[in-house]
Scaffold this motif. Structure first.
Motif, PDB file in Angstrom:
ATOM      1  N   LEU A 187      93.829 -12.650 -42.089  1.00  0.00           N
ATOM      2  CA  LEU A 187      93.391 -11.181 -42.976  1.00  0.00           C
ATOM      3  C   LEU A 187      93.075 -11.437 -44.531  1.00  0.00           C
ATOM      4  CD1 LEU A 187      93.429  -7.976 -42.690  1.00  0.00           C
ATOM      5  CD2 LEU A 187      95.942  -8.213 -43.266  1.00  0.00           C
ATOM      6  N   ARG A 188      94.038 -12.071 -45.009  1.00  0.00           N
ATOM      7  CA  ARG A 188      93.917 -12.198 -46.291  1.00  0.00           C
ATOM      8  C   ARG A 188      92.676 -13.100 -46.738  1.00  0.00           C
ATOM      9  NH1 ARG A 188      98.393 -14.064 -46.723  1.00  0.00           N
ATOM     10  NH2 ARG A 188      97.961 -16.010 -47.420  1.00  0.00           N
ATOM     11  N   ASN A 189      92.637 -14.257 -46.299  1.00  0.00           N
ATOM     12  CA  ASN A 189      91.588 -15.180 -46.721  1.00  0.00           C
ATOM     13  C   ASN A 189      90.221 -15.093 -45.894  1.00  0.00           C
ATOM     14  OD1 ASN A 189      93.883 -16.308 -48.400  1.00  0.00           O
ATOM     15  ND2 ASN A 189      94.317 -17.643 -46.894  1.00  0.00           N
TER      16      ASN A 189
ATOM     17  N   PHE B 142      89.262 -10.118 -45.528  1.00  0.00           N
ATOM     18  CA  PHE B 142      89.175  -9.365 -46.826  1.00  0.00           C
ATOM     19  C   PHE B 142      87.970  -9.926 -47.292  1.00  0.00           C
ATOM     20  CE2 PHE B 142      93.765  -8.237 -46.939  1.00  0.00           C
ATOM     21  CZ  PHE B 142      93.411  -6.965 -46.784  1.00  0.00           C
TER      22      PHE B 142
ATOM     23  N   GLN C  66      86.384  -0.558 -48.679  1.00  0.00           N
ATOM     24  CA  GLN C  66      87.824  -1.178 -48.931  1.00  0.00           C
ATOM     25  C   GLN C  66      88.479  -1.323 -47.515  1.00  0.00           C
ATOM     26  OE1 GLN C  66      90.164   0.372 -51.948  1.00  0.00           O
ATOM     27  NE2 GLN C  66      91.936  -0.813 -51.434  1.00  0.00           N
ATOM     28  N   LEU C  67      88.778  -2.532 -47.188  1.00  0.00           N
ATOM     29  CA  LEU C  67      89.389  -2.398 -45.783  1.00  0.00           C
ATOM     30  C   LEU C  67      91.077  -2.080 -45.845  1.00  0.00           C
ATOM     31  CD1 LEU C  67      89.217  -3.150 -42.881  1.00  0.00           C
ATOM     32  CD2 LEU C  67      89.778  -5.626 -43.618  1.00  0.00           C
ATOM     33  N   ASP C  68      91.389  -1.127 -45.190  1.00  0.00           N
ATOM     34  CA  ASP C  68      92.996  -0.643 -45.374  1.00  0.00           C
ATOM     35  C   ASP C  68      93.221  -0.449 -43.678  1.00  0.00           C
ATOM     36  OD1 ASP C  68      95.225   0.265 -45.426  1.00  0.00           O
ATOM     37  OD2 ASP C  68      94.677   1.617 -47.002  1.00  0.00           O
TER      38      ASP C  68
ATOM     39  N   CYS D   3      84.466  -8.080 -46.327  1.00  0.00           N
ATOM     40  CA  CYS D   3      84.368  -6.719 -46.355  1.00  0.00           C
ATOM     41  C   CYS D   3      83.317  -6.276 -47.300  1.00  0.00           C
ATOM     42  CB  CYS D   3      85.802  -5.874 -46.947  1.00  0.00           C
ATOM     43  SG  CYS D   3      85.748  -4.068 -47.082  1.00  0.00           S
TER      44      CYS D   3
ATOM     45  N   CYS E 195      84.670  -6.608 -39.832  1.00  0.00           N
ATOM     46  CA  CYS E 195      85.197  -7.789 -40.666  1.00  0.00           C
ATOM     47  C   CYS E 195      85.884  -8.768 -39.753  1.00  0.00           C
ATOM     48  CB  CYS E 195      86.160  -7.184 -41.771  1.00  0.00           C
ATOM     49  SG  CYS E 195      85.565  -5.990 -43.037  1.00  0.00           S
TER      50      CYS E 195
ATOM     51  N   ILE F 135      91.933  -5.428 -54.282  1.00  0.00           N
ATOM     52  CA  ILE F 135      93.073  -4.795 -53.456  1.00  0.00           C
ATOM     53  C   ILE F 135      94.057  -3.875 -54.145  1.00  0.00           C
ATOM     54  CG2 ILE F 135      95.143  -5.002 -51.985  1.00  0.00           C
ATOM     55  CD1 ILE F 135      94.068  -8.032 -51.354  1.00  0.00           C
TER      56      ILE F 135
ATOM     57  N   GLN G  56      87.810 -12.607 -53.262  1.00  0.00           N
ATOM     58  CA  GLN G  56      88.291 -11.603 -52.413  1.00  0.00           C
ATOM     59  C   GLN G  56      87.797 -10.321 -53.058  1.00  0.00           C
ATOM     60  OE1 GLN G  56      92.191 -11.728 -51.022  1.00  0.00           O
ATOM     61  NE2 GLN G  56      92.240 -14.110 -50.750  1.00  0.00           N
ATOM     62  N   GLN G  57      87.993  -9.274 -52.165  1.00  0.00           N
ATOM     63  CA  GLN G  57      87.509  -8.066 -52.692  1.00  0.00           C
ATOM     64  C   GLN G  57      89.080  -7.308 -53.265  1.00  0.00           C
ATOM     65  OE1 GLN G  57      84.678  -6.233 -52.397  1.00  0.00           O
ATOM     66  NE2 GLN G  57      83.590  -8.019 -51.635  1.00  0.00           N
TER      67      GLN G  57
END
Length: 595
Positions: free
Chosen positions: A302-304, A307, A315-317, A310, A280, A494, A491-492
């Motif tokens: 990371l957020r925009n 994610f 799911q990216l964690d 992905c 990612c 969350i 976005q995916q």
């Protein structure tokens, strides 16, 4: 008892006083153990774990585990050995011998019946009713099952060797055995049992009529065909039990070979998350980030950017990766691969300030071929700003360890995420399947042991016997892990555990009589703190700055001059359409002055 899976309630290291008590209990239960053997079974310094479990029927059992193998289990204040302990000391308890096909039935949950017992030349062992004993296979001293005698030796003989002989509690290859290292028993030669029947038959043949009667009886018990030597039958039985012993080991070896053929299965979940994080990261740099956007807040990156890159089925964690934090991951990318350069432009707030687009790692990366969900066309407001779409927030509940037995019949394991309606349906089906609805009043449900253990407090065990339906559902939800699903446009989804943190608006004092307004938790709702601060600056004509949230590295708060709660509330409610219940602090807004 252990034919079905049990539930672990607690796992603790044994205390010194409990260790001494266990040693006394073992010495009392197994007097044939010598002092040296007792010290090996209950060592003074090695770690012993006390594991409290619930069997599938609700029985409370305590396991004593040494070197990852359960050696004893305690049921109703009585201590029993496991097969792991008996393989080390096979002669500590009286034993009954049988054939390998009978052992296969016992492993499936049956008790040992007397017609299946092989009587040795020395006779049956002397046991009392309720005494602990073991079951072995002809030709092998290694015990295969543990139980209690259903009747005494004298009663067995007087009953003509018919009826139940041993009520089996634990066997080789059951779930208690699987809780250990799943090792297999060694083949320990048993000369007495192997040759005993032949000797018994030869002596009986010389005794005449009485001998024929005894020979017939033994033939029925052992199920050996007439005209064949017992040695041949014993060798056959030994071969069968050896096959039983190796069944599990061979299957495990086969699984290991399959794992060697499929190396992807050997990758741990942490390594998978590391690979997904790197994918990612590179994908975002190559297709999302533009040079004009730098410097870019790492939290916004990371957020925009990461994610949305992905894959839809994952799911990216970051917390499940080996890095645990985004800052540590970016530091690794900077130092080892020199792909990016990260710098603190504001104290405590990190930003991406440079990207090496010619880096070999970045240039050689190829984005996955999976079709990606296209984002909606960016709409602009009259002021030339991007239109914000508020997130869709759904309250969900995750199955916790405490309520897992309630959902087991519906094949819902610990960690399964359910909607409140699904929880209600599963609980209703469970109550009806177990016939727990009160016949006199359909509004009430009777409490069985599983409901008692899952939903009631200890002080209620002897007081509460029935519950209303609404109380039953509310108690179930309260014992589950609350979580929330955030769906932000482009976005995916969350998933976040715990209660939803609202956007927090507070007023603080700076200097003598200066007020500032602080805004936190904007990132959780898909809001960029930079965009929000710029909108507030334009609206109230006051300076705004970003500060790191104490205790975090990826979150920032917006600080704007003056008491601006009213303006911040109007911005969040009118422009960003954040529901009022997710905004905290609006009640502190200044009220208009009376004219």
């Amino acid at each position: 008892m252990f034919t079905k899976a049990f539930r672990v309630k607690s796992n603790t290291v044994i205390k010194g006083s409990d260790r001494r008590k266990l040693k006394v209990d073992v010495s009392t239960a197994f007097p044939l153990l010598s002092e040296s053997e007792l010290s090996e079974v209950v060592p003074n310094k090695e770690e012993i774990n006390v594991v409290k479990v619930y069997a599938h029927k609700g029985d409370a059992i305590t396991l004593y585990v040494l070197h990852k193998n359960p050696l004893f289990f305690e049921l109703e204040k009585r201590l029993y050995p496991t097969v792991y302990m008996l393989w080390q000391y096979p002669n500590v308890l009286p034993s009954f011998a049988t054939w390998a096909p009978v052992i296969q039935k016992i492993a499936g949950g049956a008790d040992l019946m007397l017609p299946g017992v092989v009587v040795p030349s020395c006779g049956l062992p002397e046991v009392r009713q309720g005494e602990c004993c073991v079951v072995k296979v002809v030709g092998n001293e290694a015990p295969m099952a543990v139980g209690i005698a259903a009747m005494s030796t004298a009663e067995m003989c007087s009953a003509g060797m018919k009826g139940r002989g041993v009520s089996v509690l634990h066997t080789f290859m059951d779930n208690l055995w699987a809780y250990g290292d799943k090792s297999c028993p060694a083949l320990i030669s048993d000369a007495e049992t192997t040759g005993g029947e032949v000797l018994n038959r030869d002596e009986n043949n010389e005794e005449g009529e009485g001998g024929e009667e005894q020979e017939t009886n033994v033939g029925e018990l052992s199920d050996c065909p007439n005209g064949h030597g017992v040695d041949q039958e014993t060798e056959k039985a030994c071969a069968e039990v050896e096959g039983l012993r190796l069944t599990k080991c061979e299957s495990e070896n086969k699984n290991e070979e399959e794992e060697e053929v499929n190396p992807d299965e050997q990758i741990s979940p942490q390594d998978e998350m590391d690979a997904l994080l790197l994918q990612c990261f590179l994908h975002a740099l190559k297709s999302k980030v533009k040079k004009s956007e730098l410097p870019l807040l790492t939290s916004s990156f990371l957020r925009n950017h990461m994610f949305p890159c992905c894959p839809s089925d994952k799911q990216l964690d970051i917390k499940k990766s080996s890095y645990k934090k985004l800052s540590k991951f970016l530091q690794t990318m900077q130092q080892q691969h020199r792909v990016v350069r990260v710098k603190e432009l504001t104290k405590g707030v990190e930003s991406l300030v440079e990207v090496d687009w010619k880096n070999p790692v970045l240039r050689s990366f190829r984005a996955p071929a999976e079709p990606h969900v296209e984002e909606d066309p960016v709409q602009m407001t009259e002021d030339g700003e991007k239109t914000y779409h508020p997130p869709e927030i759904t309250i969900l509940y995750s199955v916790s360890a405490r309520v897992e037995p309630l959902f087991r019949e519906a094949n819902k394991r610990k960690g399964t995420v359910l909607q409140p309606g699904e929880v209600r349906t599963i609980i209703t089906e469970y109550v009806k399947a177990n016939e727990l609805v009160d016949e006199n009043n359909k509004n009430y449900v009777h409490i069985n042991p599983i409901l008692c253990d899952c939903l009631l407090e200890k002080s209620e065990y002897h007081e509460v016997s029935i519950l209303k339906w609404d109380d039953l559902f509310s108690r179930t939800l309260s014992k589950m892990q609350e979580c929330s699903q955030f769906v932000i446009a482009g976005q995916q989804p969350i998933m976040k555990k715990g209660h939803i943190e609202p956007i927090d608006i507070t007023v603080a004092s700076r200097g003598s009589n200066k007020k500032v307004t602080l805004i936190k938790n904007l990132e959780m709702y898909g809001l960029d703190p930079i965009d929000v601060s710029a909108a507030l600056q334009h609206r109230v004509q006051a300076s705004a700055v970003l500060h790191p949230v104490p205790g975090t590295k990826d979150k920032v708060l917006v600080q704007i001059q003056g008491n601006q709660i009213q303006q911040v509330g109007n911005l969040l409610l009118d422009r960003y359409h954040i529901p009022r219940k997710y905004i905290q602090g609006l009640e502190k807004a200044q009220k208009g002055k009376k004219k």
